[in-house]
Design a protein around this motif. Structure first.
Motif, short mmCIF file in Angstrom:
data_model
loop_
_atom_site.label_atom_id
_atom_site.label_comp_id
_atom_site.label_asym_id
_atom_site.label_seq_id
_atom_site.Cartn_x
_atom_site.Cartn_y
_atom_site.Cartn_z
N ALA A 1 42.78 41.64 44.53
CA ALA A 1 41.47 42.16 44.14
C ALA A 1 40.40 41.71 45.11
O ALA A 1 39.51 42.49 45.50
N ASP B 1 44.64 41.34 35.41
CA ASP B 1 45.80 40.47 35.61
C ASP B 1 45.45 39.42 36.66
O ASP B 1 45.27 39.74 37.84
N ALA B 2 45.35 38.16 36.24
CA ALA B 2 44.93 37.09 37.16
C ALA B 2 45.88 36.93 38.34
O ALA B 2 45.47 36.43 39.39
N VAL C 1 34.06 40.58 41.46
CA VAL C 1 35.34 40.68 40.76
C VAL C 1 35.26 39.87 39.47
O VAL C 1 34.88 38.70 39.49
N TYR D 1 37.44 38.33 36.48
CA TYR D 1 38.84 38.02 36.19
C TYR D 1 39.02 36.96 35.11
O TYR D 1 40.11 36.79 34.57
N CYS E 1 39.51 42.71 37.10
CA CYS E 1 40.88 42.37 37.46
C CYS E 1 41.58 41.87 36.19
O CYS E 1 41.48 40.70 35.85
N LEU F 1 44.60 38.56 41.48
CA LEU F 1 43.26 38.17 41.92
C LEU F 1 43.11 38.23 43.44
O LEU F 1 42.11 38.75 43.95
N GLU G 1 32.21 33.88 33.07
CA GLU G 1 32.50 35.30 33.26
C GLU G 1 31.49 36.17 32.55
O GLU G 1 31.11 37.24 33.03
N SER H 1 40.40 41.63 29.29
CA SER H 1 39.36 42.13 30.20
C SER H 1 39.66 43.58 30.54
O SER H 1 40.59 43.87 31.29
#
Length: 301
Positions: free
Chosen positions: A271, A264-265, A234, A236, A262, A268, A244, A79
């Motif tokens: 974020a 990097d989960a 956001v 993610y 985002c 989250l 998504e 992502s």
């Protein structure tokens, strides 16, 4: 008349003549300076006008390397901003982008590439290219491999995304109206993406979604859920996931919202604090992890 039937008819009328390129054109015209896309923790916000200009450049570049209307493009990438850009660039050509999971085996990658008859494969960088290299010769429809992150040394079987941009810039200078001509031929019933199922019961099944499919869903969501105009969101989840893809691409384009990626989960929660989205979607595992995090925090108090 049944209220649900009335709602469905009203949504169908509102979505009837719309396409993703038409909505992006509207956003770049009416909301040119509003933020469209940001990566968490980076100063890289694109406005709607800037986003569309980059899409136009990449769209012309993809045409220059052989991607054609009605043909498929596979994407294996995390992502990041370039994921959104190349996806929308293909859509504006009338081509059909398809994001696939990076966790696939070599045999699964070969199957999807052959099944989709993809003309272009967009990869994140050299590591992904090494995974694909053993099967590239077994993909008769493949014309080009594009690398977003350039290797230290040029490679013969891939072209860097920067080169696609350069080709697109030159093509637009030679024919400034080509981009507008192309996207205006796209109709609501044309495909906007090809998604593959998880393949838990056999080979993955390809599911084609049209512009009308995704925009109707955005119109229906707008009718049923009260969300402020230009709401921040956001993104993610992987873009290979329909949730998504809808919530991170199509719905924000319909609402002219502001998407924060985002990558990097594990970031989250940070974020969500930073962005303050008006709504949030999570698959069951996400809610389980968030609940476990809250419980662990409370246990330490």
């Amino acid at each position: 008349m049944d209220p649900a039937h009335v709602l469905a008819e009203d949504c169908a009328k509102k979505a009837a003549d719309l396409t993703v390129p038409a909505l992006l054109h509207r956003n770049a015209t009416e909301y040119a300076d509003r933020p469209a896309l940001t990566t968490l923790g980076r100063d890289d916000t694109r406005t709607w006008a800037a986003l569309r200009d980059e899409v136009a450049e990449l769209s012309a570049g993809l045409a220059e390397i052989g991607l054609e209307a009605g043909r498929h493009m596979l994407i294996m990438m995390s992502s990041r901003t370039e994921h959104w850009l190349v996806d929308l660039a293909a859509v504006h050509l009338g081509a059909v982008p398809s994001t696939i999971y990076p966790t696939l085996s070599a045999e699964q990658m070969r199957y999807l590439a052959r099944h989709s008859a993809a003309q272009v494969l967009v990869l994140e960088g050299p590591a992904e290219l090494e995974r694909w290299r053993p099967i590239l010769a077994d993909l008769p429809d493949l014309l080009r491999v594009v690398l977003v992150d350039e290797p230290a040394e040029p490679v013969a079987d891939a072209v860097p995304l920067s080169r696609v941009r350069t080709l697109g810039r030159a093509a637009r200078e030679a024919d400034p109206d080509a981009f507008e001509r192309r996207w205006r031929t796209i109709r609501p019933e044309h495909p906007v993406t090809l998604l593959y199922t998880s393949g838990t019961t056999g080979n993955s099944k390809g599911v084609v979604l049209s512009h009308h499919n995704v925009i109707y869903q955005a119109v229906a969501l707008d009718a049923m859920v009260s969300v402020p105009d230009h709401a921040p969101t956001v993104a993610y989840l992987p873009l290979a996931h329909i949730a998504e893809r809808f919530l991170g691409i199509y719905n924000p384009i319909y609402r002219a919202g502001h998407v924060t990626i985002c990558p990097d989960a594990t970031q989250l929660v940070a974020a969500l604090r930073t962005v303050g989205p008006a709504s949030f979607f999570g698959v069951p595992r996400v809610w389980e992890k968030m609940a476990a995090g809250v419980q662990a925090h409370l246990a330490r108090r």
